[in-house]
Write a protein that holds these residues in place. Structure first.
Motif: not given
Length: 71
Positions: A23-28, A37-43
């Motif tokens: 993830x570069x920007x946002x949340x997925x 799993x929920x991932x944020x920037x850098x994950x």
């Protein structure tokens, strides 16, 4: 390797090769048949060839996807 703008769903499918999603920007939210799993920037998350998965944006996002042998 490709940057993907995501504002919705990449529907469930089997990985055709090893894959890494960063993830570069946002949340997925990323899911397999057994885990979510929920991932944020850098994950990041990875899948092996043949592993079923799907990815959904929780907000407009940019992801880096790398396919192939990952070492």
């Amino acid at each position: 390797m490709s940057l993907v703008e995501l504002d919705g769903l990449i529907g469930g499918h089997e990985a055709v090769s090893s894959q890494l999603l960063l993830v570069v920007r946002g949340r997925v939210a990323a899911a397999t048949r057994d885990e979510r799993a929920e991932l944020g920037v850098g994950e990041a998350v990875s899948w092996q060839e043949g592993e079923w998965h799907e990815t959904r944006s929780l907000e407009p996002s940019t992801t880096l996807i790398v396919e192939g042998k990952i070492e």
